[in-house]
Design an enzyme around this catalytic site. Sequence first.
Site, mmCIF file in Angstrom:
data_model
loop_
_atom_site.group_PDB
_atom_site.id
_atom_site.type_symbol
_atom_site.label_atom_id
_atom_site.label_comp_id
_atom_site.label_asym_id
_atom_site.label_seq_id
_atom_site.Cartn_x
_atom_site.Cartn_y
_atom_site.Cartn_z
ATOM 1 N N ARG A 83 0.862 -1.193 0.000
ATOM 2 C CA ARG A 83 0.000 0.000 0.000
ATOM 3 C C ARG A 83 0.891 1.233 0.000
ATOM 4 O O ARG A 83 0.917 2.002 0.960
ATOM 5 C CB ARG A 83 -0.929 0.003 1.210
ATOM 6 C CG ARG A 83 -1.787 -1.242 1.444
ATOM 7 C CD ARG A 83 -2.580 -1.739 0.292
ATOM 8 N NE ARG A 83 -3.846 -1.108 -0.019
ATOM 9 C CZ ARG A 83 -5.004 -1.361 0.576
ATOM 10 N NH1 ARG A 83 -5.076 -2.172 1.590
ATOM 11 N NH2 ARG A 83 -6.120 -0.784 0.163
ATOM 12 N N TYR B 106 -2.569 0.051 8.027
ATOM 13 C CA TYR B 106 -3.637 -0.892 8.342
ATOM 14 C C TYR B 106 -3.946 -0.844 9.833
ATOM 15 O O TYR B 106 -3.128 -0.405 10.643
ATOM 16 C CB TYR B 106 -3.191 -2.319 8.027
ATOM 17 C CG TYR B 106 -3.264 -2.691 6.571
ATOM 18 C CD1 TYR B 106 -4.485 -2.745 5.917
ATOM 19 C CD2 TYR B 106 -2.123 -3.025 5.860
ATOM 20 C CE1 TYR B 106 -4.568 -3.114 4.591
ATOM 21 C CE2 TYR B 106 -2.188 -3.394 4.532
ATOM 22 C CZ TYR B 106 -3.421 -3.436 3.907
ATOM 23 O OH TYR B 106 -3.495 -3.801 2.597
ATOM 24 N N SER C 165 -7.894 -1.695 -3.236
ATOM 25 C CA SER C 165 -8.570 -0.390 -3.255
ATOM 26 C C SER C 165 -9.623 -0.328 -4.344
ATOM 27 O O SER C 165 -10.761 0.085 -4.089
ATOM 28 C CB SER C 165 -7.560 0.744 -3.480
ATOM 29 O OG SER C 165 -6.759 0.903 -2.353
ATOM 30 N N GLN D 164 -0.109 2.565 -6.029
ATOM 31 C CA GLN D 164 -1.561 2.854 -5.980
ATOM 32 C C GLN D 164 -2.300 2.406 -7.238
ATOM 33 O O GLN D 164 -3.412 1.898 -7.159
ATOM 34 C CB GLN D 164 -1.792 4.342 -5.758
ATOM 35 C CG GLN D 164 -1.982 4.672 -4.297
ATOM 36 C CD GLN D 164 -2.137 6.152 -4.035
ATOM 37 O OE1 GLN D 164 -2.217 6.963 -4.959
ATOM 38 N NE2 GLN D 164 -2.178 6.513 -2.771
ATOM 39 N N ASP E 214 -3.246 -1.318 -7.124
ATOM 40 C CA ASP E 214 -3.841 -1.777 -5.871
ATOM 41 C C ASP E 214 -5.270 -2.296 -6.076
ATOM 42 O O ASP E 214 -6.234 -1.531 -6.073
ATOM 43 C CB ASP E 214 -3.817 -0.588 -4.889
ATOM 44 C CG ASP E 214 -4.240 -0.968 -3.505
ATOM 45 O OD1 ASP E 214 -4.789 -2.068 -3.316
ATOM 46 O OD2 ASP E 214 -4.025 -0.150 -2.595
HETATM 47 P P1 NAD Z 1 -9.177 -2.699 5.629
HETATM 48 O O1 NAD Z 1 -10.104 -3.243 4.582
HETATM 49 O O2 NAD Z 1 -8.032 -3.503 6.077
HETATM 50 O O3 NAD Z 1 -10.044 -2.306 6.910
HETATM 51 C C1 NAD Z 1 -11.168 -1.431 6.828
HETATM 52 C C2 NAD Z 1 -11.193 -0.480 8.003
HETATM 53 O O4 NAD Z 1 -11.576 -1.182 9.173
HETATM 54 C C3 NAD Z 1 -9.848 0.180 8.345
HETATM 55 O O5 NAD Z 1 -9.994 1.582 8.250
HETATM 56 C C4 NAD Z 1 -9.591 -0.277 9.783
HETATM 57 O O6 NAD Z 1 -8.932 0.711 10.557
HETATM 58 C C5 NAD Z 1 -10.993 -0.520 10.276
HETATM 59 N N1 NAD Z 1 -11.088 -1.332 11.514
HETATM 60 C C6 NAD Z 1 -10.355 -2.402 11.906
HETATM 61 N N2 NAD Z 1 -10.756 -2.824 13.119
HETATM 62 C C7 NAD Z 1 -11.775 -2.014 13.509
HETATM 63 C C8 NAD Z 1 -12.621 -1.928 14.661
HETATM 64 N N3 NAD Z 1 -12.474 -2.757 15.696
HETATM 65 N N4 NAD Z 1 -13.545 -0.947 14.682
HETATM 66 C C9 NAD Z 1 -13.701 -0.072 13.650
HETATM 67 N N5 NAD Z 1 -12.947 -0.092 12.555
HETATM 68 C C10 NAD Z 1 -11.995 -1.056 12.479
HETATM 69 O O7 NAD Z 1 -8.663 -1.248 5.184
HETATM 70 P P2 NAD Z 1 -8.262 -0.711 3.746
HETATM 71 O O8 NAD Z 1 -9.417 -0.110 3.100
HETATM 72 O O9 NAD Z 1 -7.554 -1.798 3.030
HETATM 73 O O10 NAD Z 1 -7.248 0.453 4.114
HETATM 74 C C11 NAD Z 1 -6.251 0.274 5.113
HETATM 75 C C12 NAD Z 1 -5.258 1.422 5.077
HETATM 76 O O11 NAD Z 1 -4.473 1.373 3.901
HETATM 77 C C13 NAD Z 1 -5.854 2.815 5.122
HETATM 78 O O12 NAD Z 1 -5.044 3.613 5.930
HETATM 79 C C14 NAD Z 1 -5.759 3.302 3.727
HETATM 80 O O13 NAD Z 1 -5.709 4.704 3.655
HETATM 81 C C15 NAD Z 1 -4.434 2.676 3.351
HETATM 82 N N6 NAD Z 1 -4.329 2.561 1.894
HETATM 83 C C16 NAD Z 1 -3.172 2.964 1.285
HETATM 84 C C17 NAD Z 1 -3.054 2.861 -0.092
HETATM 85 C C18 NAD Z 1 -1.830 3.282 -0.805
HETATM 86 O O14 NAD Z 1 -1.116 4.136 -0.319
HETATM 87 N N7 NAD Z 1 -1.521 2.656 -1.937
HETATM 88 C C19 NAD Z 1 -4.090 2.332 -0.831
HETATM 89 C C20 NAD Z 1 -5.252 1.930 -0.179
HETATM 90 C C21 NAD Z 1 -5.350 2.046 1.203
#
Ligand code: NAD
Length: 376
Positions: free
Chosen positions: A122, A228, A133, A127, A130
């Site tokens: 990530r 994450y 996403s 990006q 990904d």
């Molecule tokens: P994910 O699908 O792993 O999880 C979804 C959400 O659930 C997350 O925001 C997590 O904090 C939340 N969560 C976990 N336990 C929880 C709880 N007990 N109560 C409430 N919420 C809870 O997440 P994702 O969509 O894959 O994204 C994870 C991270 O990766 C984010 O910070 C996102 O910004 C980042 N990201 C970075 C890139 C990149 O730079 N290429 C791309 C996509 C996402």
Amino acid sequence: MTTLFVPKESRAGERRVAASPEVAKKLVQSGFDVRIERGAGDEAGFPGSAFEAAGARLVDSPDGYATADLVLKVAPPTDEEGERIKSGVYLFSLVDPYRNLGLVRRLASRGAITFAMELVPRTTRAQSMDVLSSQASIAGYKAVVLAASRLGKYFPQLMTAAGTIPPARVVVLGAGVAGLQALATARRLGAVVEVSDVRAAVKEQVESLGGRFIDLPQMPTAEGAGGYAKEVSKEFLDQQRAILTARLAVADVVITTAQVPGKKAPILVTKEMVEAMKPGAIVVDIAAGQGGNCELTSPDREMTFSGVRILGPSNLPASMPGDASLLYSRNLWNLLQLVWKDKALAIPESDDVVMGTLLTRGGKVVHPAIAALVSG
Ligand code: NAD
């Protein structure tokens, strides 16, 4: 010439295809002999004629696997598909490696060079590759559309000659890619949206999309590697549930998206919390495929408890196969650029995105975290 094969997905309910005609054309132009299994794009709205117009050839599945140097797939290979993969073949596919250790072992022992698309780091540079996403965004959008189509009331506030209708109240649990898209979609439809997450860093993003962030006292340091979430303690989850019970009790729709990579999804909505909700309310549990965020979720089933309908769609991106395939195949194309140099496949050992995504090679599991799990 390097032969690239795109099979028709065979898992039940999987309607996506790993290459769109747009990407097939780019692949042909960049020097691949592109072969698409007959009917592979039909459910995504891409007929065989569109692939032929792009310069690809239509083939039958067994032929395609037998002659392929490179296979592009969406869903993790089934046992049967795994048996068809030849030694030394490059495979780009979702693998769900943390939960499919048997498949990981099989791909290694078959000698496949596997790139597991959910392992793309990530990072900013990655990006455009990904798939988590691009596909999570579809899941978030579709979850809200699904809820809106089932809910017995409007999402927006309406002033009518027959009186005023208050807006729907939506609660989104988890503000990752899917949760933020769910928030944005529900706001566009006019709902009032509240969001909860264990990562305090997302509060600003929630507010900028017009949502209200549900503050949790004594927020743990729940941000792990790569942004994450980390697994939180049982005490914290209990406190969180107490606060969420009150928010859920006034909600019309609850969309749950909370996940922790490599772990079962946390239970955020208990049976008691559902009992305290309004009859007619709807829960769409996007984390259903990872065990669910609601105690009552049954994957790919709809059930009613205490007047609340609970939906557990485990593969929402497959329910919007056109755009899901379009984006997935662009992600694949972007990653493929990194291993396709001078019309030959090669693994650049110093590339962090390639090496971070590489799962099996030379008969071994080479991704350190998954290798540790496989060896047990
Ligand atoms: P994910 O699908 O792993 O999880 C979804 C959400 O659930 C997350 O925001 C997590 O904090 C939340 N969560 C976990 N336990 C929880 C709880 N007990 N109560 C409430 N919420 C809870 O997440 P994702 O969509 O894959 O994204 C994870 C991270 O990766 C984010 O910070 C996102 O910004 C980042 N990201 C970075 C890139 C990149 O730079 N290429 C791309 C996509 C996402």
